[in-house]
Design an enzyme around this catalytic site. Structure first.
Site, PDB file in Angstrom:
ATOM      1  N   GLU A 124      29.437  38.068  48.200  1.00 65.31           N
ATOM      2  CA  GLU A 124      30.107  39.344  47.940  1.00 65.31           C
ATOM      3  C   GLU A 124      30.903  39.808  49.159  1.00 65.31           C
ATOM      4  OE1 GLU A 124      30.122  39.822  44.922  1.00 65.31           O
ATOM      5  OE2 GLU A 124      28.390  38.579  44.469  1.00 65.31           O
ATOM      6  N   TYR A 168      33.541  28.967  39.956  1.00 69.44           N
ATOM      7  CA  TYR A 168      32.870  28.976  41.255  1.00 69.44           C
ATOM      8  C   TYR A 168      32.746  27.552  41.808  1.00 69.44           C
ATOM      9  CZ  TYR A 168      31.134  33.626  39.761  1.00 69.44           C
ATOM     10  OH  TYR A 168      31.017  34.918  39.326  1.00 69.44           O
TER      11      TYR A 168
END
Length: 648
Positions: A340, A423
């Site tokens: 993040e 991802y």
């Protein structure tokens, strides 16, 4: 201050500089450009930003916990092209009371026909010319201000209203939002597209015994009295961000500082555990800056949410939202925090213009996350994460239907890339480039890339053009080695992919081999295993096992009682695949306590794959647990249980 940019930037075909950076990363902001090339057209918005676009949103809202609605006003600054008569916003169930110009004169508006999955267009006539706002220091004849009085619907998909019993403290209600990908249109009337970056400010009024936090600068830390037992909090985001990053939470929240610019918010009952688990976050920020340049958002705080939060983390600027499933006591899952944080560059700073290119956010960030973990904890720790990502990539490609499946492409229809390939395949694409050109050269390229495109949207075509100009530089041999177009546009995995193998996980593989050869579970030494080692072992077990072996695993390793949510989920997947009914009580307990989609969606999918036996359990489990899930997660699971889900 915000400086409104000339109309040329609004309609520019090529990205224009969005910020003039100083040495410390501070910036003087402009209105971010809109990309108008064909691949930048966002099919998940009704907006026509090349005609009229929102540049700033100002919210003044009250959280009504009884009615489960956010109620108040949104004031929008809109700039428009010559001849434009209207602005089109995105709307998902908003209850509009009135729309006026800044002086209170009513504007014509209507809600158009809703489209499947993306809501309806909110079409508003632009104020007349003499209602334009002229600022002495910034005259802008092509700007209008629109004032919308409205409320969100009780079932707004971005908002979860939790009763006290679903919080850690059990005494206060809780509210949080989750905007990605297109959910914020259910509580904010704006153009809800990642390519239409906007600045914003917000006044949030809440019951006086609660605290509001948001993904912007906290201007009134303790709030101010707002009458009738309420307090108001004020927030500002002076940098243009994609609207899905406007986020809010309200609850009985406390804060603890972790470093000069980092800290954690959560309920008091979880504060000590959270502070311990995330103690290294200041070092993470330092490591990230040393790789790819200054952190440009001021503070990096975190909010640890209740278990119903649907993701591992959400990269909301200045305030990352995190799942409590990270609290395993060994800091082995702080890669999620690193992920993040990395989004502060890849995603928040440079953003996919449409959701067809979400790999530009997630693939870049997964690669960057791994580099942060290597800088802090060494190559072997990073190798574990990379090796597991490779496993996940192979599983996703197989589950998608193999290497020819269209859903294994990086650039494709929005939301159609299978599983976590945005991802896994996306990060391997960048790792391949690093290994081909060398780390030093690639790091220099990436640092320059983030600077060149700071506070701007990006497309796959734009990235490929940039890397060809600034890295390949006409080297035909290098172009052939990289296979850039194959990675970006073709299905499957190119043959120059790089598999990083972990020595630590190789030892787990030896334990797996022994188990498969009949060795007793008690002979496997799991003492001190990290989450990654547990996952390698559990996911590597044969999918078909006799009941006696399953019982041996559970009795010896206490899998059904594991407090590590990753371990419990992986074990329950295996148990479901074998219809191992002694694990069902643990399944019911887990599904009612954990709302993270990554950990619970596979359980429902596994049940549905088991025919009538599993379908009955899945329906009953969902009925008992759905009230604890975020609306987006509940909708996803409803599709799984009804048999209408795709590879989401």
């Amino acid at each position: 201050m915000r400086i409104l940019f000339s109309l040329l930037a609004l309609i520019a075909l090529a990205p224009l500089p969005a910020a003039a950076q100083s040495g410390d990363g501070s910036s003087e902001m402009r209105v971010a450009p809109i990309l108008t090339t064909p691949e930048a057209r966002d099919v998940w918005t009704h907006a026509k930003p090349e005609e009229a676009r929102v540049t700033h949103v100002s919210l003044d809202l009250t959280a009504d916990f009884d009615a489960k609605e956010m109620r108040g006003t949104a004031t929008l600054e809109v700039i428009f092209a010559q001849g434009a008569k209207q602005v089109i916003l995105d709307d998902a169930g908003l209850v509009i009371e009135s729309i006026t110009d800044v002086e209170g004169a009513p504007l014509e508006w209507h809600v158009g026909e809703a489209s499947p999955n993306i809501g309806a267009p909110l079409i508003i006539a632009l104020p007349r010319a003499d209602a334009a706002i002229s600022k002495p220091d910034d005259p802008q004849p092509n700007m209008r201000v629109i004032h919308i009085r409205y409320r969100s619907a009780p079932g707004a998909s971005a908002l979860q209203w939790l009763p006290p019993e679903l919080t850690a403290g059990k005494a206060h209600p809780y509210l949080f939002s989750q905007g990605q990908a297109i959910e914020n249109r259910s509580w904010i009337p704006t153009q809800d597209s990642p390519g239409i970056r906007q600045t914003w400010d917000a006044t949030i009024t809440v019951p006086a015994d609660l605290v509001a936090v948001m993904s912007g600068n906290r201007m009134i830390p303790d709030g101010v009295a707002a009458g009738d037992s309420h307090r108001s909090f004020y927030f500002v985001m002076d940098k243009p961000v994609p609207p899905y990053l406007i986020a809010m939470a309200v609850g009985n929240l406390k804060f603890r500082e972790l470093g000069p610019r980092t800290g954690v918010w959560t309920e008091p009952e979880m504060l000590d555990k959270a502070a311990y688990e995330f103690a290294d976050v200041e070092k993470m920020v330092d490591a990230a800056e040393s790789l790819y340049g200054p952190y440009r958002w001021g503070r990096y705080d975190m909010l640890l949410l209740p278990p119903s939060f649907p993701y591992g983390g959400m990269e909301n600027p200045t305030l990352t939202f995190l799942t409590p499933t990270l609290l395993t006591g060994d800091r082995s899952n702080t890669d999620v925090v690193a992920h993040e944080l990395a989004h502060s560059w890849s995603g928040n700073l440079v953003t996919n213009a449409t959701w067809s290119d979400s790999w530009l956010n997630e693939g870049f960030t997964t690669y960057f996350e791994n580099r942060i973990m290597e800088a802090l904890y060494g190559p072997e720790r990073a190798a574990m994460y990379s090796d597991l990502d490779w496993d996940g990539m192979e599983r996703d490609i197989k589950a998608a239907g193999g290497s020819d499946a269209p859903s294994t492409r990086l650039h494709g229809d929005p939301g159609e890339t299978f599983g976590q390939l945005d991802y896994f395949k996306g990060s391997n694409f960048l790792r391949m480039i690093e290994h081909t050109v060398g780390r030093e050269r690639f790091d220099a390229y990436l640092k320059g890339y983030f600077d060149r495109h700071a506070f701007q949207p990006q497309t796959t075509a734009g990235f490929l053009a940039d890397i060809r100009e600034h890295l390949v530089q006409g080297d035909e041999a290098l172009e052939a080695k990289l296979k850039l177009d194959q990675w970006a546009y073709q299905p499957g995995l190119p043959d120059n992919a790089v598999h990083i193998e972990s020595a630590t996980l190789a030892k787990v593989d030896a334990d797996l081999a022994a188990f498969k050869s009949g060795a007793a579970v008690s002979a496997i030494d799991t003492d001190g295993w990290s989450t990654q080692e547990w996952l390698r072992f559990l996911n590597g077990l044969p999918r078909e096992l006799p009941e006696a072996r399953l019982a041996e695993l559970d009795d010896t390793l206490h899998l059904s009682q594991s407090t590590n949510a990753y371990v419990r989920s992986a074990w329950l997947e295996l148990a479901i695949a074998n219809r191992y009914e002694p694990a069902l009580p643990a399944l019911y307990e887990f599904a009612g306590q954990v709302g993270r989609g990554l950990l619970i969606r596979p359980l429902y999918a596994g049940l549905m794959a088991q025919g009538e036996w599993g379908a009955k359990i899945a329906a009953d489990l969902f009925e008992k647990s759905k009230a604890t899930y975020h609306p987006t997660t509940a909708a996803q699971i409803a599709r799984i249980v009804s048999g209408t889900a795709t590879g989401e």
